[in-house]
Design a protein around this motif. Sequence first.
Motif, PDB file in Angstrom:
ATOM      1  N   ALA A  60       3.826  11.995  -1.806  1.00  0.00           N
ATOM      2  CA  ALA A  60       4.784  11.230  -2.718  1.00  0.00           C
ATOM      3  C   ALA A  60       4.756   9.760  -2.539  1.00  0.00           C
ATOM      4  O   ALA A  60       5.126   9.079  -3.603  1.00  0.00           O
ATOM      5  CB  ALA A  60       6.233  11.621  -2.099  1.00  0.00           C
ATOM      6  N   SER A  61       4.123   9.225  -1.660  1.00  0.00           N
ATOM      7  CA  SER A  61       4.086   7.721  -1.222  1.00  0.00           C
ATOM      8  C   SER A  61       2.709   7.218  -1.796  1.00  0.00           C
ATOM      9  O   SER A  61       2.656   5.883  -2.081  1.00  0.00           O
ATOM     10  CB  SER A  61       4.214   7.671   0.329  1.00  0.00           C
ATOM     11  OG  SER A  61       5.433   7.661   0.957  1.00  0.00           O
ATOM     12  N   ALA A  62       1.663   8.042  -2.056  1.00  0.00           N
ATOM     13  CA  ALA A  62       0.507   7.546  -2.545  1.00  0.00           C
ATOM     14  C   ALA A  62       0.499   6.620  -3.552  1.00  0.00           C
ATOM     15  O   ALA A  62      -0.285   5.291  -3.662  1.00  0.00           O
ATOM     16  CB  ALA A  62      -0.480   8.880  -2.665  1.00  0.00           C
ATOM     17  N   PRO A  63       1.196   6.824  -4.758  1.00  0.00           N
ATOM     18  CA  PRO A  63       1.084   5.963  -5.786  1.00  0.00           C
ATOM     19  C   PRO A  63       1.482   4.538  -5.527  1.00  0.00           C
ATOM     20  O   PRO A  63       1.075   3.525  -6.050  1.00  0.00           O
ATOM     21  CB  PRO A  63       2.078   6.659  -6.844  1.00  0.00           C
ATOM     22  CG  PRO A  63       2.145   8.049  -6.592  1.00  0.00           C
ATOM     23  CD  PRO A  63       2.114   8.055  -5.007  1.00  0.00           C
ATOM     24  N   TYR A  64       2.440   4.430  -4.451  1.00  0.00           N
ATOM     25  CA  TYR A  64       2.883   3.207  -4.310  1.00  0.00           C
ATOM     26  C   TYR A  64       1.983   2.450  -3.228  1.00  0.00           C
ATOM     27  O   TYR A  64       1.694   1.311  -3.492  1.00  0.00           O
ATOM     28  CB  TYR A  64       4.327   3.108  -3.506  1.00  0.00           C
ATOM     29  CG  TYR A  64       5.362   3.960  -4.348  1.00  0.00           C
ATOM     30  CD1 TYR A  64       6.121   3.327  -5.344  1.00  0.00           C
ATOM     31  CD2 TYR A  64       5.375   5.350  -4.196  1.00  0.00           C
ATOM     32  CE1 TYR A  64       6.836   4.055  -6.333  1.00  0.00           C
ATOM     33  CE2 TYR A  64       6.482   5.992  -4.848  1.00  0.00           C
ATOM     34  CZ  TYR A  64       7.080   5.325  -5.849  1.00  0.00           C
ATOM     35  OH  TYR A  64       8.050   6.000  -6.898  1.00  0.00           O
ATOM     36  N   TRP A  65       1.357   3.135  -2.349  1.00  0.00           N
ATOM     37  CA  TRP A  65       0.379   2.527  -1.714  1.00  0.00           C
ATOM     38  C   TRP A  65      -0.814   2.026  -2.191  1.00  0.00           C
ATOM     39  O   TRP A  65      -1.539   1.400  -1.800  1.00  0.00           O
ATOM     40  CB  TRP A  65       0.206   3.628  -0.326  1.00  0.00           C
ATOM     41  CG  TRP A  65       1.193   3.849   0.360  1.00  0.00           C
ATOM     42  CD1 TRP A  65       2.416   3.416   0.436  1.00  0.00           C
ATOM     43  CD2 TRP A  65       1.240   5.013   1.457  1.00  0.00           C
ATOM     44  NE1 TRP A  65       3.527   3.752   1.478  1.00  0.00           N
ATOM     45  CE2 TRP A  65       2.652   4.706   2.235  1.00  0.00           C
ATOM     46  CE3 TRP A  65       0.250   5.955   1.977  1.00  0.00           C
ATOM     47  CZ2 TRP A  65       2.986   5.628   2.954  1.00  0.00           C
ATOM     48  CZ3 TRP A  65       0.705   6.771   2.949  1.00  0.00           C
ATOM     49  CH2 TRP A  65       2.192   6.702   3.485  1.00  0.00           C
ATOM     50  N   VAL A  66      -1.295   2.898  -3.038  1.00  0.00           N
ATOM     51  CA  VAL A  66      -2.776   2.632  -3.808  1.00  0.00           C
ATOM     52  C   VAL A  66      -2.433   1.673  -4.808  1.00  0.00           C
ATOM     53  O   VAL A  66      -3.356   1.007  -5.211  1.00  0.00           O
ATOM     54  CB  VAL A  66      -3.206   4.068  -4.404  1.00  0.00           C
ATOM     55  CG1 VAL A  66      -2.582   4.325  -5.924  1.00  0.00           C
ATOM     56  CG2 VAL A  66      -4.744   3.884  -4.505  1.00  0.00           C
ATOM     57  N   ALA A  67      -1.147   1.350  -5.252  1.00  0.00           N
ATOM     58  CA  ALA A  67      -1.078   0.215  -5.952  1.00  0.00           C
ATOM     59  C   ALA A  67      -1.466  -1.145  -5.511  1.00  0.00           C
ATOM     60  O   ALA A  67      -1.582  -2.084  -6.608  1.00  0.00           O
ATOM     61  CB  ALA A  67       0.592   0.164  -6.566  1.00  0.00           C
ATOM     62  N   LEU A  68      -1.556  -1.175  -4.319  1.00  0.00           N
ATOM     63  CA  LEU A  68      -2.125  -2.488  -3.716  1.00  0.00           C
ATOM     64  C   LEU A  68      -3.524  -2.759  -3.703  1.00  0.00           C
ATOM     65  O   LEU A  68      -4.199  -3.515  -3.322  1.00  0.00           O
ATOM     66  CB  LEU A  68      -1.511  -2.571  -2.278  1.00  0.00           C
ATOM     67  CG  LEU A  68      -0.213  -2.944  -2.131  1.00  0.00           C
ATOM     68  CD1 LEU A  68       0.110  -3.028  -0.789  1.00  0.00           C
ATOM     69  CD2 LEU A  68       0.340  -4.023  -2.782  1.00  0.00           C
ATOM     70  N   GLU A  69      -4.232  -1.559  -4.301  1.00  0.00           N
ATOM     71  CA  GLU A  69      -5.906  -1.404  -4.694  1.00  0.00           C
ATOM     72  C   GLU A  69      -6.467  -1.798  -3.233  1.00  0.00           C
ATOM     73  O   GLU A  69      -7.353  -2.806  -3.071  1.00  0.00           O
ATOM     74  CB  GLU A  69      -6.176  -2.477  -5.652  1.00  0.00           C
ATOM     75  CG  GLU A  69      -5.457  -1.886  -6.909  1.00  0.00           C
ATOM     76  CD  GLU A  69      -5.973  -2.830  -8.133  1.00  0.00           C
ATOM     77  OE1 GLU A  69      -6.818  -3.643  -7.815  1.00  0.00           O
ATOM     78  OE2 GLU A  69      -5.467  -2.580  -9.198  1.00  0.00           O
ATOM     79  N   PRO A  70      -6.412  -0.786  -2.195  1.00  0.00           N
ATOM     80  CA  PRO A  70      -7.201  -1.027  -0.950  1.00  0.00           C
ATOM     81  C   PRO A  70      -8.548  -0.761  -1.271  1.00  0.00           C
ATOM     82  O   PRO A  70      -8.986  -0.197  -2.392  1.00  0.00           O
ATOM     83  CB  PRO A  70      -6.740   0.030  -0.096  1.00  0.00           C
ATOM     84  CG  PRO A  70      -5.995   0.998  -0.856  1.00  0.00           C
ATOM     85  CD  PRO A  70      -5.595   0.143  -2.234  1.00  0.00           C
ATOM     86  N   ASP A  71      -9.575  -1.313  -0.368  1.00  0.00           N
ATOM     87  CA  ASP A  71     -10.983  -1.210  -0.661  1.00  0.00           C
ATOM     88  C   ASP A  71     -11.206  -0.020   0.144  1.00  0.00           C
ATOM     89  O   ASP A  71     -12.312   0.602  -0.225  1.00  0.00           O
ATOM     90  CB  ASP A  71     -11.727  -2.227  -0.125  1.00  0.00           C
ATOM     91  CG  ASP A  71     -11.352  -3.548  -0.928  1.00  0.00           C
ATOM     92  OD1 ASP A  71     -11.956  -3.832  -2.119  1.00  0.00           O
ATOM     93  OD2 ASP A  71     -10.748  -4.354  -0.436  1.00  0.00           O
ATOM     94  N   VAL A  72     -10.878   0.170   1.220  1.00  0.00           N
ATOM     95  CA  VAL A  72     -11.096   1.266   2.217  1.00  0.00           C
ATOM     96  C   VAL A  72      -9.873   2.001   2.854  1.00  0.00           C
ATOM     97  O   VAL A  72      -8.724   1.305   3.064  1.00  0.00           O
ATOM     98  CB  VAL A  72     -11.869   1.030   3.621  1.00  0.00           C
ATOM     99  CG1 VAL A  72     -12.224   2.071   4.656  1.00  0.00           C
ATOM    100  CG2 VAL A  72     -13.163   0.024   2.988  1.00  0.00           C
ATOM    101  N   ILE A  73      -9.678   3.305   2.604  1.00  0.00           N
ATOM    102  CA  ILE A  73      -8.617   4.058   3.313  1.00  0.00           C
ATOM    103  C   ILE A  73      -9.230   5.238   4.268  1.00  0.00           C
ATOM    104  O   ILE A  73     -10.167   5.827   3.812  1.00  0.00           O
ATOM    105  CB  ILE A  73      -7.823   4.863   1.890  1.00  0.00           C
ATOM    106  CG1 ILE A  73      -7.388   3.857   0.999  1.00  0.00           C
ATOM    107  CG2 ILE A  73      -6.768   5.801   2.505  1.00  0.00           C
ATOM    108  CD1 ILE A  73      -6.617   4.347  -0.155  1.00  0.00           C
ATOM    109  N   THR A  74      -8.529   5.051   5.247  1.00  0.00           N
ATOM    110  CA  THR A  74      -8.881   6.259   6.253  1.00  0.00           C
ATOM    111  C   THR A  74      -7.714   7.316   6.176  1.00  0.00           C
ATOM    112  O   THR A  74      -6.461   6.662   6.250  1.00  0.00           O
ATOM    113  CB  THR A  74      -9.150   6.137   7.447  1.00  0.00           C
ATOM    114  OG1 THR A  74      -7.929   5.163   8.154  1.00  0.00           O
ATOM    115  CG2 THR A  74     -10.468   5.253   7.918  1.00  0.00           C
ATOM    116  N   LEU A  75      -7.753   8.454   6.037  1.00  0.00           N
ATOM    117  CA  LEU A  75      -6.657   9.343   5.878  1.00  0.00           C
ATOM    118  C   LEU A  75      -6.501  10.556   7.142  1.00  0.00           C
ATOM    119  O   LEU A  75      -7.697  11.433   7.123  1.00  0.00           O
ATOM    120  CB  LEU A  75      -6.685  10.108   4.684  1.00  0.00           C
ATOM    121  CG  LEU A  75      -5.502  11.314   4.230  1.00  0.00           C
ATOM    122  CD1 LEU A  75      -4.258  10.624   4.313  1.00  0.00           C
ATOM    123  CD2 LEU A  75      -5.833  11.866   3.009  1.00  0.00           C
TER     124      LEU A  75
END
Length: 190
Positions: A60-75
């Motif tokens: 549910a939060s992913a669209p907001y978090w990814v809007a900052l356009e990170p280069d690397v994500i660890t999940l």
Amino acid sequence: MYTSQYQAWGDSLTYGSIGVDRGKGEHYAYRVWQYLTSTGKTVNFINRGIHGTVSSTVLASAPYWVALEPDVITLMIGTNDASGGVPVATYQTNVERIIDVIRTVKNKVIVIYLCKLTRRNDAIDVSPYNDALETIAINKNVPLIDTYNAYTDVSSNVMDTVHYNPLGATAVANKIIERLTTDKILSSLK
């Protein structure tokens, strides 16, 4: 000014809430960020670890978090799914959809790393969730880091049944850093 961004997505293990001193940067995500900045790269660090979070909350939060356009994500998500009895099929669908949301960012390649759930000091069996992560990694072509085997002696690496102490956080960070080094992730950051 930051030229790259690293986001760590997950639950209290990512946030570093119990057993580590956040002020001293003892949680695994901070240690990964230290590695990413070790060669003078200016990498912004955003810790998206939230206490008690399950995969559906991250989705549910992913669209907001990814809007900052990170280069690397660890999940690293699923500990609370496992202890809360979320069906493995539901968990798998949620994680697959999280990856799909991340991949909606246009004109940017975001490097995603899935992390296996780590060993626990209780009766909760995380292996079905880790099996689901292996399937997701293959089907979605996403690297999977074997953080489950970051340590074998649970009692020396966790404070309670699951939260890392500094030794456990370092072991998990080292597993992630090992993979980032193998993949030469530093060369892709500005």
